[in-house]
Design a protein around this motif. Structure first.
Motif, PDB file in Angstrom:
ATOM      1  N   VAL A 121      -3.640 -12.809  -0.011  1.00  0.00           N
ATOM      2  CA  VAL A 121      -3.855 -13.860  -1.013  1.00  0.00           C
ATOM      3  C   VAL A 121      -4.976 -14.793  -0.575  1.00  0.00           C
ATOM      4  CG1 VAL A 121      -2.833 -15.913  -2.054  1.00  0.00           C
ATOM      5  CG2 VAL A 121      -1.541 -13.777  -2.000  1.00  0.00           C
ATOM      6  N   ASP A 122      -4.999 -15.137   0.701  1.00  0.00           N
ATOM      7  CA  ASP A 122      -6.047 -16.039   1.211  1.00  0.00           C
ATOM      8  C   ASP A 122      -7.434 -15.417   1.056  1.00  0.00           C
ATOM      9  OD1 ASP A 122      -4.214 -17.971   1.889  1.00  0.00           O
ATOM     10  OD2 ASP A 122      -4.093 -17.398   4.009  1.00  0.00           O
ATOM     11  N   VAL A 123      -7.538 -14.109   1.322  1.00  0.00           N
ATOM     12  CA  VAL A 123      -8.830 -13.423   1.180  1.00  0.00           C
ATOM     13  C   VAL A 123      -9.269 -13.440  -0.280  1.00  0.00           C
ATOM     14  CG1 VAL A 123     -10.014 -11.199   1.350  1.00  0.00           C
ATOM     15  CG2 VAL A 123      -8.517 -11.951   3.203  1.00  0.00           C
ATOM     16  N   LEU A 124      -8.355 -13.124  -1.189  1.00  0.00           N
ATOM     17  CA  LEU A 124      -8.688 -13.113  -2.617  1.00  0.00           C
ATOM     18  C   LEU A 124      -9.086 -14.506  -3.094  1.00  0.00           C
ATOM     19  CD1 LEU A 124      -5.912 -10.730  -4.003  1.00  0.00           C
ATOM     20  CD2 LEU A 124      -8.356 -10.250  -3.805  1.00  0.00           C
ATOM     21  N   LYS A 125      -8.361 -15.532  -2.661  1.00  0.00           N
ATOM     22  CA  LYS A 125      -8.692 -16.901  -3.068  1.00  0.00           C
ATOM     23  C   LYS A 125     -10.079 -17.306  -2.557  1.00  0.00           C
ATOM     24  CE  LYS A 125      -5.587 -20.128  -2.710  1.00  0.00           C
ATOM     25  NZ  LYS A 125      -4.511 -20.961  -2.129  1.00  0.00           N
ATOM     26  N   ALA A 126     -10.396 -16.908  -1.336  1.00  0.00           N
ATOM     27  CA  ALA A 126     -11.712 -17.229  -0.784  1.00  0.00           C
ATOM     28  C   ALA A 126     -12.818 -16.552  -1.599  1.00  0.00           C
ATOM     29  CB  ALA A 126     -11.780 -16.794   0.680  1.00  0.00           C
ATOM     30  N   TYR A 185     -10.111 -10.815 -10.546  1.00  0.00           N
ATOM     31  CA  TYR A 185      -9.588 -11.046  -9.198  1.00  0.00           C
ATOM     32  C   TYR A 185      -8.413 -12.016  -9.211  1.00  0.00           C
ATOM     33  CZ  TYR A 185     -13.694  -8.506  -7.702  1.00  0.00           C
ATOM     34  OH  TYR A 185     -14.633  -7.524  -7.522  1.00  0.00           O
ATOM     35  N   VAL A 186      -8.439 -12.991 -10.116  1.00  0.00           N
ATOM     36  CA  VAL A 186      -7.311 -13.917 -10.231  1.00  0.00           C
ATOM     37  C   VAL A 186      -6.047 -13.161 -10.637  1.00  0.00           C
ATOM     38  CG1 VAL A 186      -6.394 -15.876 -11.551  1.00  0.00           C
ATOM     39  CG2 VAL A 186      -8.742 -15.932 -10.720  1.00  0.00           C
ATOM     40  N   GLN A 199       1.758 -14.602  -9.852  1.00  0.00           N
ATOM     41  CA  GLN A 199       1.604 -15.157 -11.195  1.00  0.00           C
ATOM     42  C   GLN A 199       1.414 -16.667 -11.211  1.00  0.00           C
ATOM     43  OE1 GLN A 199       4.618 -13.929 -13.931  1.00  0.00           O
ATOM     44  NE2 GLN A 199       3.772 -15.073 -15.648  1.00  0.00           N
ATOM     45  N   ASP A 200       2.271 -17.419 -10.546  1.00  0.00           N
ATOM     46  CA  ASP A 200       2.148 -18.885 -10.543  1.00  0.00           C
ATOM     47  C   ASP A 200       0.807 -19.320  -9.965  1.00  0.00           C
ATOM     48  OD1 ASP A 200       4.649 -18.966 -11.624  1.00  0.00           O
ATOM     49  OD2 ASP A 200       5.674 -19.503  -9.758  1.00  0.00           O
ATOM     50  N   MET A 201       0.428 -18.668  -8.892  1.00  0.00           N
ATOM     51  CA  MET A 201      -0.841 -19.014  -8.245  1.00  0.00           C
ATOM     52  C   MET A 201      -2.015 -18.630  -9.142  1.00  0.00           C
ATOM     53  SD  MET A 201      -2.089 -17.971  -4.417  1.00  0.00           S
ATOM     54  CE  MET A 201      -0.540 -18.560  -3.729  1.00  0.00           C
ATOM     55  N   GLY A 212      -4.791  -9.567 -18.259  1.00  0.00           N
ATOM     56  CA  GLY A 212      -3.336  -9.630 -18.201  1.00  0.00           C
ATOM     57  C   GLY A 212      -2.783 -10.940 -17.708  1.00  0.00           C
ATOM     58  N   LEU A 213      -3.587 -11.992 -17.722  1.00  0.00           N
ATOM     59  CA  LEU A 213      -3.117 -13.310 -17.294  1.00  0.00           C
ATOM     60  C   LEU A 213      -2.331 -13.993 -18.409  1.00  0.00           C
ATOM     61  CD1 LEU A 213      -6.369 -14.540 -15.472  1.00  0.00           C
ATOM     62  CD2 LEU A 213      -4.253 -13.755 -14.389  1.00  0.00           C
ATOM     63  N   ASP A 214      -1.492 -14.929 -18.031  1.00  0.00           N
ATOM     64  CA  ASP A 214      -0.689 -15.691 -18.991  1.00  0.00           C
ATOM     65  C   ASP A 214      -1.558 -16.799 -19.579  1.00  0.00           C
ATOM     66  OD1 ASP A 214       1.127 -17.193 -20.415  1.00  0.00           O
ATOM     67  OD2 ASP A 214       2.695 -17.106 -18.875  1.00  0.00           O
ATOM     68  N   VAL A 215      -2.213 -16.508 -20.702  1.00  0.00           N
ATOM     69  CA  VAL A 215      -3.164 -17.454 -21.296  1.00  0.00           C
ATOM     70  C   VAL A 215      -2.476 -18.727 -21.739  1.00  0.00           C
ATOM     71  CG1 VAL A 215      -4.824 -17.800 -23.171  1.00  0.00           C
ATOM     72  CG2 VAL A 215      -4.700 -15.585 -21.997  1.00  0.00           C
ATOM     73  N   ALA A 216      -1.276 -18.614 -22.320  1.00  0.00           N
ATOM     74  CA  ALA A 216      -0.558 -19.811 -22.783  1.00  0.00           C
ATOM     75  C   ALA A 216      -0.280 -20.756 -21.621  1.00  0.00           C
ATOM     76  CB  ALA A 216       0.739 -19.394 -23.462  1.00  0.00           C
TER      77      ALA A 216
END
Length: 349
Positions: A253-258, A275-276, A281-283, A312-316
């Motif tokens: 997760v840290d690598v993806l966030k960077a 990438y997000v 999901q919450d993050m 596929g992200l939760d747009v709402a």
């Protein structure tokens, strides 16, 4: 050169060198032949030798093949072609001796060193870290094959003429990299590809935990990682995840966030949602909402929300989080963003 074609040993035996131009052509040919052997294209190297009128040299590159006669056990009415070299052990000893002869071209010696497992004579032509790794693993495979041949009783007495340290070598993947680390030249250490060398090491060893720990150390060290390295790290982890491999989630997760932060700073808007979507999901909702806060143009915001939906992200949840974050921070700033049109396109809520 005609002399060499009729009697390839003449320049060495009679101490009569080739003409300068012929010698230059021969050196160029040998270097290219080594490149082909280095690439595992021994058959192509043989074809090149024949095209250059050196069928004798093509024959010397044939001797490494293990002997197999399918007719011994019978069971077939027609004779089958015999494969390999029945005197492979003699050929191997000759290759080893030739690699040791200093009067031969360095690439010619390296060719036969690669075919006979002579690491000492193979390393001098290895100019990069990748070449050196290949040399060690080439010899590792060669020694394993020889040990198997000897244990099966197929070997002849001539094999004993090879050095004992070669015959009794106990190479392992870990031992290869220990040896590399102990003997790396200053030239190799000075290369800028050190990070990639470390990655290659862990991938070859199959040590995913060690690889992920190394990524974590790089991120926590505070040094600025090159963008291409962060991209490669992210894709490598996503690849392993797609294979169902278990990775340490926190570091992944840290690598993806960077990498996502890098994409945001470099304004690669169309790539961010993808990438997000690989974050929890919450993050993912919080991360994409944070990104959208920096997007003030209505059309651009609509585009980003559409990309989020495709990923596929939760747009709402994302649009709701954006509104809440801005409203809590500054009422005036909330009015400035005017998210109503984007919300209408993103969700009915």
């Amino acid at each position: 050169m005609v002399l060499c074609m009729q009697d390839p040993d003449a320049p060495i035996r009679q101490k009569r060198p080739l003409a300068d131009l012929d010698q230059e052509d021969d050196a160029r040919l040998l270097r290219y032949l080594f490149t082909l052997v280095r690439a595992g294209m021994t058959d192509e190297a043989q074809r090149l030798c024949k095209r250059c009128g050196q069928a004798w040299r093509a024959a010397t590159l044939e001797g490494w093949k293990l002997y197999h006669d399918p007719n011994i056990n019978g069971g077939c009415a027609e004779l089958q072609p015999v494969e390999g070299n029945p005197h492979r052990c003699v050929w191997k000893v000759c290759c080893w001796r030739m690699a040791e002869e200093e009067q031969f071209n360095r690439y010619e010696r390296a060719i036969y060193a690669a075919l006979s497992g002579n690491l000492k004579q193979l390393l001098p032509v290895c100019e990069t870290w990748e070449d050196t790794v290949w040399a060690y693993f080439r010899v590792l495979v060669d020694t394993l094959v020889e040990q198997e041949v000897r244990s099966s009783g197929m070997a002849s007495e001539e094999l004993e003429e090879l050095p004992r340290e070669y015959l009794e070598a106990n190479w392992t993947l870990e031992k290869v990299f220990e040896e590399l680390q102990a003997t790396e030249s200053k030239k190799l250490l000075a290369e800028t590809k050190e990070h990639y060398h470390i990655i290659q090491k862990f991938v070859i060893l199959g040590d995913l935990d060690g690889l992920v720990d190394e990524f974590g150390d790089w991120l926590s060290s505070g040094m600025c990682l090159p963008s291409h390295l962060l991209r490669f790290m992210s894709h490598l982890l996503l690849f392993y995840r797609s294979l169902g491999m278990q990775l340490k989630e926190e570091v992944t997760v840290d690598v993806l966030k960077a990498y996502i932060q890098l994409l945001i700073s470099e304004k690669h808007t169309d790539l961010i949602a993808f990438y997000v979507s690989h974050l929890p999901q919450d993050m993912a909702v919080a991360q994409y909402a944070q990104f959208l806060e920096s997007v003030t143009e209505t059309e651009q915001r609509k585009h980003c929300l559409e990309l989020a939906r495709e990923a596929g992200l939760d747009v709402a949840a994302i649009t709701k989080t954006v509104v809440e974050n801005i409203r809590e921070r500054d009422v005036e700033e909330f009015a400035h963003h005017d998210l109503t049109p984007a919300l209408d396109t993103g969700t009915s809520e």
